[in-house]
Structure formats: structure tokens, C-alpha cells
Design an enzyme around this catalytic site. Structure first.
Site, mmCIF file in Angstrom:
data_model
loop_
_atom_site.group_PDB
_atom_site.id
_atom_site.type_symbol
_atom_site.label_atom_id
_atom_site.label_comp_id
_atom_site.label_asym_id
_atom_site.label_seq_id
_atom_site.Cartn_x
_atom_site.Cartn_y
_atom_site.Cartn_z
ATOM 1 N N ASP A 98 0.881 -1.161 0.000
ATOM 2 C CA ASP A 98 0.000 0.000 0.000
ATOM 3 C C ASP A 98 0.927 1.222 0.000
ATOM 4 O OD1 ASP A 98 -2.293 1.704 0.504
ATOM 5 O OD2 ASP A 98 -1.616 1.786 2.590
ATOM 6 N N ASP A 102 -0.230 5.110 0.808
ATOM 7 C CA ASP A 102 -0.535 6.114 1.836
ATOM 8 C C ASP A 102 -0.426 5.511 3.234
ATOM 9 O OD1 ASP A 102 -1.087 8.024 -0.117
ATOM 10 O OD2 ASP A 102 -3.188 7.464 -0.236
#
EC number: 3.1.3.3
Length: 211
Positions: A20, A22
Site C-alpha cells: 500500500d 498512503d
């Protein structure tokens, strides 16, 4: 329940690792930074918190937040130039180490491709290994929505990307690493999920991730 030693073995033998972006690869939430830059930070941050905790369907939360922000092409470009995202300490070394071992590294994000590609370039990850949402703009640069056909635009999208990667490259073991509910739900089809709380701790992930 898989033991930590078994999880470590799986991680060390993976042929692909998906991150991922963020609050995992970078310290910020890109959409919150964009909201701050456009002057609507508070309302959007609360929506992000609820979405990351799994309380709101992802596409609905993304649509609501972008409707509030209404970012222009120029604002997105200025955000990247004036407030570039900060890499999480250690990520550069980890990605480099994986690449030295010929492990494929992918970035799978519910954030925006223009920002994620900037991050990928800092980590020597090719843009072909980036899966993220595309903002759409009118010819004059004003916000025109986002590409709802991208798998990352909806809940379960990260799992769809991982399934596609397995089918395309015949990966035997894929590890997913991230901070949010959308990352955790990508396992399966990912073989291992590692919850990351180095930037922000999501209680649902902390409570339910095996590692």
C-alpha cells in the site's frame, strides 16, 4: 493461525511483495494532503479515517471526498512540486533489498496515480508496477471525476489486482503490506498480509492481522 516464524519464511520466499502507499510507503495520506492544499482538510480527514477503518465502502468515500476537494490538474501538480510525499524511514532500503533478490515489487494504492508514480520513481519501481486511481480533468484542467473502472476504485480492488498479478506472472507467493482495512481484505488472494502500524495504527487491522 500461522506462526510468526512461518510468516517470516513465507515473506522471505515470496516472489512478489505488494505495498500500500498512503501511511505505509509514505508517511501521509495523499488525499488528506490534497485536501489540506485545497483548503478542505478537516472534513476530508474524518472521511478518510472512517474509510480506512472499513466503516464506509471505499468507492463511496472516495467519491464524497473528491467532490469536496474538486482538485484541478494544476493543484495536483503543485502539491507534488511544493509538498512532495515523505518516504517512510526504511522503505527505500527494504525495496532495494527485495529488488536485489529479484523479488517483484508493486505499489497498489487507493490513492492517485500521479502521486504514486512520483513515489515509485523515488524507489526505482517501474510505472508498470503501479496500480492506483486516475483523476480525470476537463480540457481546461478542472476536476472531472475519477476513472471508476480502475480496480483500486472500489472495496476489494486490491485483491482483484493481486489476483490479476498471479494470473499474469504465475507468482506462487505474494505478500501484501499495508495499514488499512482495504489492504487486509486483499489476503486472500495474497498469501500473507502484514499489517503496518509505523505511521498510523488502524485498530481493526491491529486486532485482526496475523502479523
Amino acid at each position: 493461525m500461522v506462526s510468526h516464524s512461518e510468516l517470516r519464511k513465507l515473506f522471505c520466499s515470496a516472489d512478489a511483495v505488494c505495498f500500500d502507499v498512503d501511511s505505509t510507503v509514505i508517511r501521509e495520506e495523499g488525499i488528506d494532503e490534497l485536501a489540506r492544499f485545497c483548503g478542505v482538510e478537516d472534513a476530508v480527514s474524518e472521511m478518510t479515517r472512517r474509510a480506512m477503518g472499513g466503516a464506509v465502502p471505499f468507492k463511496a468515500a472516495l467519491t464524497e471526498r473528491l467532490a469536496l476537494i474538486q482538485p484541478s490538474r494544476e493543484q495536483v501538480q503543485r502539491l507534488i512540486a511544493e509538498h512532495p510525499p515523505h518516504l517512510t524511514p526504511g522503505i527505500r532500503e527494504l525495496v532495494s533489498h527485495l529488488q536485489e533478490r529479484n523479488v517483484q515489487v508493486f505499489l497498489i494504492s487507493g490513492g492517485f496515480r500521479s502521486i504514486v508514480e512520483h513515489v515509485a520513481s523515488k524507489l526505482n519501481i517501474p510505472s508498470t508496477n503501479v496500480f492506483a486511481n486516475r483523476l480525470k480533468f476537463y480540457f481546461n484542467g478542472e476536476y472531472a471525476g475519477f476513472d471508476e473502472m480502475q480496480p483500486t476504485a472500489e472495496s476489494g480492488g486490491k485483491g482483484k489486482v493481486i489476483k490479476l498479478l498471479k494470473e499474469k506472472f504465475q507468482f506462487k507467493k505474494i505478500v501484501m503490506i499495508g495499514d488499512g482495512a482495504t489492504d487486509m481484505e486483499a489476503c486472500p488472494p495474497a498469501d500473507v498480509f502484514i499489517g503496518f502500524g509505523g505511521n498510523v495504527i488502524r485498530q481493526q487491522v491491529k486486532d485482526n492481522a496475523e502479523w
